[in-house]
Write a protein that holds these residues in place. Structure first.
Motif, mmCIF file in Angstrom:
data_model
loop_
_atom_site.group_PDB
_atom_site.id
_atom_site.type_symbol
_atom_site.label_atom_id
_atom_site.label_comp_id
_atom_site.label_asym_id
_atom_site.label_seq_id
_atom_site.Cartn_x
_atom_site.Cartn_y
_atom_site.Cartn_z
ATOM 1 N N GLY A 139 13.949 -8.005 -3.817
ATOM 2 C CA GLY A 139 14.246 -7.679 -5.553
ATOM 3 C C GLY A 139 15.256 -8.015 -5.593
ATOM 4 N N HIS A 140 16.516 -8.281 -3.806
ATOM 5 C CA HIS A 140 17.446 -8.981 -4.478
ATOM 6 C C HIS A 140 17.468 -10.419 -4.952
ATOM 7 C CE1 HIS A 140 21.982 -9.770 -3.049
ATOM 8 N NE2 HIS A 140 21.691 -11.228 -2.866
ATOM 9 N N TRP A 141 17.339 -10.816 -4.675
ATOM 10 C CA TRP A 141 16.908 -11.769 -5.773
ATOM 11 C C TRP A 141 16.125 -12.379 -7.017
ATOM 12 C CZ3 TRP A 141 20.571 -15.030 -4.570
ATOM 13 C CH2 TRP A 141 21.089 -15.111 -3.038
ATOM 14 N N GLY A 142 15.545 -11.331 -7.382
ATOM 15 C CA GLY A 142 15.335 -11.369 -8.551
ATOM 16 C C GLY A 142 13.936 -11.263 -8.484
ATOM 17 N N MET A 143 13.292 -10.574 -8.011
ATOM 18 C CA MET A 143 11.784 -10.241 -8.308
ATOM 19 C C MET A 143 11.307 -9.271 -8.522
ATOM 20 S SD MET A 143 8.562 -11.367 -5.233
ATOM 21 C CE MET A 143 6.629 -11.319 -5.841
ATOM 22 N N HIS A 144 10.458 -8.759 -9.298
ATOM 23 C CA HIS A 144 9.835 -7.541 -10.297
ATOM 24 C C HIS A 144 9.131 -7.089 -9.580
ATOM 25 C CE1 HIS A 144 7.995 -5.582 -13.337
ATOM 26 N NE2 HIS A 144 9.091 -5.368 -13.767
ATOM 27 N N PRO A 145 9.231 -5.316 -9.158
ATOM 28 C CA PRO A 145 8.438 -5.007 -8.385
ATOM 29 C C PRO A 145 7.212 -5.770 -8.193
ATOM 30 C CG PRO A 145 9.507 -3.308 -9.467
ATOM 31 C CD PRO A 145 10.094 -4.796 -9.268
ATOM 32 N N GLY A 146 6.401 -5.473 -9.451
ATOM 33 C CA GLY A 146 5.678 -5.237 -9.994
ATOM 34 C C GLY A 146 4.560 -3.599 -10.321
ATOM 35 N N PRO A 147 3.014 -3.157 -10.381
ATOM 36 C CA PRO A 147 2.600 -2.011 -10.505
ATOM 37 C C PRO A 147 2.754 -1.028 -9.269
ATOM 38 C CG PRO A 147 1.433 -4.011 -11.480
ATOM 39 C CD PRO A 147 2.560 -4.639 -10.482
ATOM 40 N N PHE A 148 2.734 0.401 -9.375
ATOM 41 C CA PHE A 148 2.982 0.928 -8.567
ATOM 42 C C PHE A 148 2.121 0.940 -7.702
ATOM 43 C CE2 PHE A 148 1.815 5.202 -6.810
ATOM 44 C CZ PHE A 148 3.132 5.646 -5.869
ATOM 45 N N VAL A 149 1.750 1.165 -6.515
ATOM 46 C CA VAL A 149 0.212 1.348 -6.116
ATOM 47 C C VAL A 149 0.407 2.003 -4.650
ATOM 48 C CG1 VAL A 149 0.699 -0.293 -4.424
ATOM 49 C CG2 VAL A 149 -1.150 0.092 -5.425
ATOM 50 N N GLU A 150 -0.274 3.082 -4.800
ATOM 51 C CA GLU A 150 -0.567 4.233 -3.513
ATOM 52 C C GLU A 150 -1.631 3.170 -2.369
ATOM 53 O OE1 GLU A 150 -0.407 8.299 -1.140
ATOM 54 O OE2 GLU A 150 0.597 6.872 -3.374
ATOM 55 N N LEU A 151 -1.434 3.157 -1.398
ATOM 56 C CA LEU A 151 -1.537 2.424 -0.757
ATOM 57 C C LEU A 151 -2.542 3.758 0.652
ATOM 58 C CD1 LEU A 151 0.815 0.157 1.072
ATOM 59 C CD2 LEU A 151 -0.423 -0.943 -0.722
ATOM 60 N N PRO A 152 -3.588 3.611 1.285
ATOM 61 C CA PRO A 152 -4.421 3.995 2.247
ATOM 62 C C PRO A 152 -3.721 3.728 3.085
ATOM 63 C CG PRO A 152 -6.067 1.944 1.333
ATOM 64 C CD PRO A 152 -4.802 1.631 0.826
ATOM 65 N N ILE A 153 -3.228 5.062 3.914
ATOM 66 C CA ILE A 153 -2.906 6.063 4.615
ATOM 67 C C ILE A 153 -1.347 5.482 4.440
ATOM 68 C CG2 ILE A 153 -2.734 5.435 7.489
ATOM 69 C CD1 ILE A 153 -5.188 5.230 7.364
ATOM 70 N N LEU A 154 -0.847 4.165 3.899
ATOM 71 C CA LEU A 154 0.173 3.925 4.292
ATOM 72 C C LEU A 154 1.014 4.832 3.363
ATOM 73 C CD1 LEU A 154 0.693 0.447 5.477
ATOM 74 C CD2 LEU A 154 0.753 2.306 7.256
ATOM 75 N N GLY A 155 0.927 5.435 1.747
ATOM 76 C CA GLY A 155 0.746 5.719 0.742
ATOM 77 C C GLY A 155 2.067 5.337 -0.181
ATOM 78 N N PRO A 156 2.777 5.764 -0.481
ATOM 79 C CA PRO A 156 3.537 4.925 -1.941
ATOM 80 C C PRO A 156 4.224 3.912 -1.756
ATOM 81 C CG PRO A 156 4.583 6.561 -1.207
ATOM 82 C CD PRO A 156 3.602 6.588 -0.592
ATOM 83 N N SER A 157 3.365 2.683 -2.614
ATOM 84 C CA SER A 157 4.619 1.297 -2.646
ATOM 85 C C SER A 157 4.750 0.625 -3.952
ATOM 86 C CB SER A 157 3.643 0.490 -1.576
ATOM 87 O OG SER A 157 4.102 -0.893 -1.535
ATOM 88 N N ASP A 158 4.991 -0.444 -4.266
ATOM 89 C CA ASP A 158 5.105 -1.156 -5.225
ATOM 90 C C ASP A 158 4.152 -2.340 -5.002
ATOM 91 O OD1 ASP A 158 6.700 -2.892 -4.534
ATOM 92 O OD2 ASP A 158 8.660 -1.426 -5.807
ATOM 93 N N LEU A 159 3.358 -2.817 -5.698
ATOM 94 C CA LEU A 159 3.105 -4.710 -5.126
ATOM 95 C C LEU A 159 4.382 -5.780 -4.788
ATOM 96 C CD1 LEU A 159 0.101 -5.649 -5.795
ATOM 97 C CD2 LEU A 159 0.949 -6.854 -7.834
ATOM 98 N N ARG A 160 5.446 -5.356 -5.027
ATOM 99 C CA ARG A 160 6.547 -6.329 -4.134
ATOM 100 C C ARG A 160 6.386 -6.309 -2.279
ATOM 101 N NH1 ARG A 160 11.575 -5.899 -6.254
ATOM 102 N NH2 ARG A 160 11.548 -3.841 -5.590
#
Length: 262
Positions: A139-160
């Motif tokens: 993200g610091h170098w400009g990569m877009h976070p992409g869509p939100f994704v709920e991961l099994p067991i690990l919980g909330p995240s985004d594609l990046r």
């Protein structure tokens, strides 16, 4: 052999979870552009919540009730110290060389005088605790976070961030423990420690109308804050080059002329 069994079990769980995911959105909810997979995400969140209520939360409450606070603090310090090389490397990748040197000092001091990180002499010594990971570096170098994704067991995240977790696992010393039982056995106290830090939020979550949306929005806002080092309140959640349907575009400010329809 042990790794193969863990991998097969994980794939089987994810496959079963995928079949049970996809739920109907609650009444009155509106799709948000940063969550195009909301139906599937809500299904995963529902399964995660059931696992949390049935297993993680009772185990964590018992841990907090039985284990004295000084020991719990030592466990948190130990896992925080294990993660310090990841923080140090990502500081360097972002060009924050002074912060990276600070983290190296923290790791060396806590790993020796701090008894493998159980104690934290680095903080009183003036070596601040930083929070960086590979997702923040991208993200610091400009990569877009992409869509939100709920991961099994690990919980909330985004594609990046989801893909970055794999990279971060290889900068954690735990990855290089040769004894498989010790290596994978550390995950249980790690997960319990992480869940214990969230117990205070359970009451708040039980009071909100839509817990899934609350967790999603809180995650996205916090990650945007961390990527910007607190300088910007929000990171762009949409790819500026993506086509946005008219129904999802924000309304013009009051008093601004709207384009005539044809």
């Amino acid at each position: 052999m042990l790794k193969a069994r863990y991998a097969r079990a994980a794939l089987g769980f994810v496959g079963a979870l995928s079949l049970s995911a996809c739920v109907t959105l609650p009444p009155g909810s509106k799709r948000v552009p940063q969550d195009p997979w909301e139906s599937w995400n809500r299904g995963v969140y529902k399964v995660n919540d059931k696992l949390d209520r049935a297993i993680a939360k009772p185990v964590t409450k018992a841990y907090v009730r039985v284990v004295p606070q000084p020991i719990r603090i030592g466990v948190s310090n130990f896992f925080e110290n294990l993660n310090t090389p990841t923080v140090m490397i990502n500081d360097a990748l972002q060009g924050k060389l002074l912060a990276s040197a600070n983290d190296l000092g923290r790791f060396l001091l806590n790993s020796t005088l701090g008894l493998a990180g159980i104690l934290d002499p680095a903080t009183p010594a003036g070596l601040a605790r930083n929070d960086e990971d590979f997702g923040q570096t991208l993200g610091h170098w400009g990569m877009h976070p992409g869509p939100f994704v709920e991961l099994p067991i690990l919980g909330p995240s985004d594609l990046r961030d989801a893909s970055s977790k794999v990279v971060d696992s290889y900068t954690n010393p735990r990855q290089y423990i040769k004894n498989s039982y010790l290596k994978y056995g550390l995950y249980l106290p790690y997960l319990v420690d992480k869940r214990a830090a969230l117990l205070s939020l359970d009451d708040t979550l039980s009071r909100v109308y839509d817990p899934y949306a609350f967790v999603r929005d809180a995650y996205l806002q916090r990650r945007a804050y961390l990527v910007s080092d607190g300088k910007v309140a929000e990171e762009p959640l949409l790819d500026p080059d993506a086509d946005i349907p008219d129904s999802d575009k924000p309304a013009p400010p009051s008093g601004e002329a709207q384009p005539a329809s044809h």
